[in-house]
Each structure stands twice: as C-alpha cells, then as structure tokens.
Design a protein around this motif. Sequence first.
Motif, PDB file in Angstrom:
ATOM      1  N   GLU A  17       0.804  -1.224   0.000  1.00  0.00           N
ATOM      2  CA  GLU A  17       0.000   0.000   0.000  1.00  0.00           C
ATOM      3  C   GLU A  17       0.837   1.273   0.000  1.00  0.00           C
ATOM      4  OE1 GLU A  17      -3.555   2.098   2.608  1.00  0.00           O
ATOM      5  OE2 GLU A  17      -2.817   0.135   3.185  1.00  0.00           O
ATOM      6  N   ASP A  18       1.869   1.342   0.815  1.00  0.00           N
ATOM      7  CA  ASP A  18       2.638   2.589   0.945  1.00  0.00           C
ATOM      8  C   ASP A  18       4.053   2.495   0.370  1.00  0.00           C
ATOM      9  OD1 ASP A  18       3.659   0.886   2.834  1.00  0.00           O
ATOM     10  OD2 ASP A  18       3.455   2.276   4.522  1.00  0.00           O
ATOM     11  N   ASN A  21       5.197   5.951  -1.369  1.00  0.00           N
ATOM     12  CA  ASN A  21       4.944   7.252  -0.770  1.00  0.00           C
ATOM     13  C   ASN A  21       6.197   8.131  -0.715  1.00  0.00           C
ATOM     14  OD1 ASN A  21       2.410   6.296  -0.479  1.00  0.00           O
ATOM     15  ND2 ASN A  21       2.436   6.172   1.747  1.00  0.00           N
ATOM     16  N   CYS A  38      -1.582  -0.444  -4.047  1.00  0.00           N
ATOM     17  CA  CYS A  38      -0.936   0.845  -3.740  1.00  0.00           C
ATOM     18  C   CYS A  38      -1.923   1.972  -3.468  1.00  0.00           C
ATOM     19  CB  CYS A  38      -0.018   1.250  -4.889  1.00  0.00           C
ATOM     20  SG  CYS A  38       1.436   0.200  -5.024  1.00  0.00           S
TER      21      CYS A  38
END
Length: 190
Positions: A17-18, A21, A38
């Motif tokens: 997911e991150d 970033n 993501c």
Amino acid sequence: MTDYFHDQAYSDEVYTEDAFNLREFEACTFTGCDFTRCNFIGVAFTDCTFINCDFSGARINHVAFRGVSFIDCQVLDVNFSMCDKLIFEIHFKDCILDFAKFYDLKMKGTTFTNCSMIALDFMNTDLTNVLFDNCNLHKSVFNNTTAIKADFTTSYNFSIDPDKNKIKKASFSLAGLKGLLDKHELVIRG
C-alpha cells in the motif's frame, strides 16, 4: 524528504500500500509489476514507462505523471482526476482502461492506441488533439468535453452529443457518425 530514483528498471514486483509514498522516479521502467494494493501519496513519475503492469483499483491521488507511457497494462477503475495537473502527460498503448476516470483533466495530445476504454468518464475534460486509435469507447461519458481536433477516426462504440461537447475539427470516420447522432434515435443503414 522525497527519495529520488533515476534510470532504474523494476521487474515482477508486487508493491504494498505505501511502497511508493514520497518518492520521485525519473526515466525508470516498470515491467510486470503489480500496483493494485498501492495508495500513492506524494509520488512523481517523469519520463517513466510501465509495461505489462496492473494498476487495477490503485489509488493514485496526488500523483504526478509527466511524460509517462503505459504499454499493455491493466488500469481498471483508476481515478486519474485527482492527479497533479501540472504538466500532466500520459500515453496508453494496448491497455485495458475500463471504468477509469479522467474528469476535469487537461489531456491535450494524449494518445490512446488499441485500448479498451469501456465506461470511462471524460466529463469536463480537455481532449484537444487527443488520438483515439482503434479504441473501444462503449458507454464512455463525454459531457462538457473539449475534443477540438481530436481523432476518433478508427475508434468505435462511442456516443458524443455535439450539443454538449466542443468537437470542432475533430475527425470521425463515416461509420463513426452514428455515435454523433445517438440522441436522435435514428436508424442508420449502410
């Protein structure tokens, strides 16, 4: 602080997911990567290429796409409308973009080649000089769209109301004229 990556090649990665970033990528290539989990935050892609990648359902709010190409990618149900609008430039070839959203974007000069574009949202979008080359635009929404000099010549299954969109000097094939007359419910034979 943003991490910067230049001229890197990434293959067959499944990203969390991150994972992206606060990162900036320039002249990088991603091949066979899975971005479906993501949630991009503060990410910039400049002159990058994505080949055979899956973005289906990825959240790409506040992402900068500057000179980015997607080739043979799945980009299902992705909302591009919240991307960084500064120098927004993307190109798609042999991609599945069904249910993607491009509303309120300036997409001048974008190219879509051999793409499935079922039920896309182009509301309030600037599609000036955009090339739709052999694309299926079934159920895609064109409302208050500027498609001046856009080329729909080889694309099909579109429905565009000339009274609700700016299509001056846009190109259509004779077979495609039906898509401009749908609201009149005419029976066209030929």
